[in-house]
Design a protein around this motif. Structure first.
Motif, short mmCIF file in Angstrom:
data_model
loop_
_atom_site.label_atom_id
_atom_site.label_comp_id
_atom_site.label_asym_id
_atom_site.label_seq_id
_atom_site.Cartn_x
_atom_site.Cartn_y
_atom_site.Cartn_z
N GLY A 13 -29.12 40.00 -105.93
CA GLY A 13 -29.56 40.18 -104.32
C GLY A 13 -30.11 39.30 -103.45
O GLY A 13 -28.85 38.96 -102.91
N ARG A 14 -30.89 38.76 -103.65
CA ARG A 14 -31.85 37.93 -102.73
C ARG A 14 -31.58 36.74 -102.48
O ARG A 14 -30.44 36.51 -101.80
N ASP A 72 -38.04 39.21 -110.43
CA ASP A 72 -37.06 39.78 -109.69
C ASP A 72 -37.05 39.61 -108.07
O ASP A 72 -38.33 39.85 -107.83
N GLY A 73 -36.35 38.80 -107.78
CA GLY A 73 -36.91 38.62 -106.36
C GLY A 73 -37.22 37.30 -106.41
O GLY A 73 -37.45 36.88 -104.23
N PRO A 102 -22.88 43.42 -107.53
CA PRO A 102 -23.76 42.91 -106.45
C PRO A 102 -25.13 43.89 -105.78
O PRO A 102 -24.42 45.32 -105.91
N ALA A 103 -26.34 43.70 -105.25
CA ALA A 103 -26.82 45.06 -105.74
C ALA A 103 -28.02 45.01 -103.86
O ALA A 103 -27.81 44.02 -102.77
N ILE A 104 -27.82 47.15 -103.63
CA ILE A 104 -27.81 46.91 -102.34
C ILE A 104 -29.57 48.06 -102.49
O ILE A 104 -29.17 49.04 -102.76
#
Length: 241
Positions: A220-221, A171-172, A5-7
């Motif tokens: 992430g998102r 990305d995102g 998981p991305a922070i």
């Protein structure tokens, strides 16, 4: 396969960017350490941290937030963004980061990557971020002429622990990861490849899991938006009983 998981850290907050654009940041929380604890409590084995300000400025900027996460959790953490010299690598590893991610410096000073990997076995990864197959550096602001596969080939014998491959245009954007490009990179190198960018559903997780040679996936998102259920994703990636 491991789920990371991305922070992503910007100005001390937990955010996500759209296609790497710092002006298109969505803030998902003002307490990154609390978010890290939630991921750990859910069963995540690793955390993926990025100092976004640091990536642009070439030095650590969100150090306080990173240290708060390290103090709040016990799972290993990998960190990228603004790590461009041996002193910074040593500093973060000394503070408890399990693995540093070198991006820009891998293109501009590959010998540093080799030196760091030799000094700190298993603790140095390389982030290969690509737009249209070409590696981008300095917070994705500058595009090079090198392809991801070319750079990976040059690093094949460097002793790095992993390659984090990001398709910037995914990305995102919640449009799905570039599974084909990620699998092609994994087939072209013996270095473990971690997929990043675009994961938007459980189906994306399963597609990456079923591809050949991909060792991990960063999300992430999708986790923050609720499009990807963390428990279901971890279950999908768990080893068969």
């Amino acid at each position: 396969m491991i789920l990371y998981p991305a922070i992503d850290l910007k100005d001390g907050n937990c955010v996500r960017l759209l296609k790497g654009d710092m002006d298109k940041a969505t803030v998902f929380g003002s307490d990154p350490a609390a978010q890290a604890r939630q991921f750990e409590a859910a069963g995540c084995e690793w955390l993926h941290l990025v100092d976004l300000n640091g990536a642009f400025e070439g030095r650590p900027v969100n150090g306080a937030a990173v240290e708060a996460i390290l103090s709040a959790t016990s799972v290993p953490v990998q960190l990228g963004g603004g790590i461009r010299d041996l002193a910074t690598i040593e500093m973060w590893l000394g503070k408890g980061v399990a693995r540093v991610i070198l991006g820009t410096v891998a293109v501009e000073n590959p010998e540093l990557v080799r030196e760091a990997a030799a000094l700190f076995p298993g603790k140095v990864a390389v982030g290969l971020d690509a737009r249209n197959g070409r590696v981008a550096t300095r917070g994705w602001a500058e595009e090079t002429t090198q392809t991801v596969t070319e750079l990976a080939g040059q690093l094949e014998d460097a002793g790095i622990a992993a390659i984090i491959y990001t398709d910037i245009d995914r990305d995102g954007a919640m449009q799905g990861p570039n599974v084909a490009a990620t699998e092609a990179l994994a087939r072209a190198t013996t270095i473990p490849v971690i997929a990043s960018g675009g994961v938007s559903s459980l189906a994306d997780i399963e597609a990456l899991r079923d591809a050949v040679g991909i060792a991990g996936v960063i999300s992430g998102r999708a986790l923050y938006d609720g499009a990807l259920d963390l428990e279901a994703a971890l279950a999908a990636l768990a080893p068969a009983a």
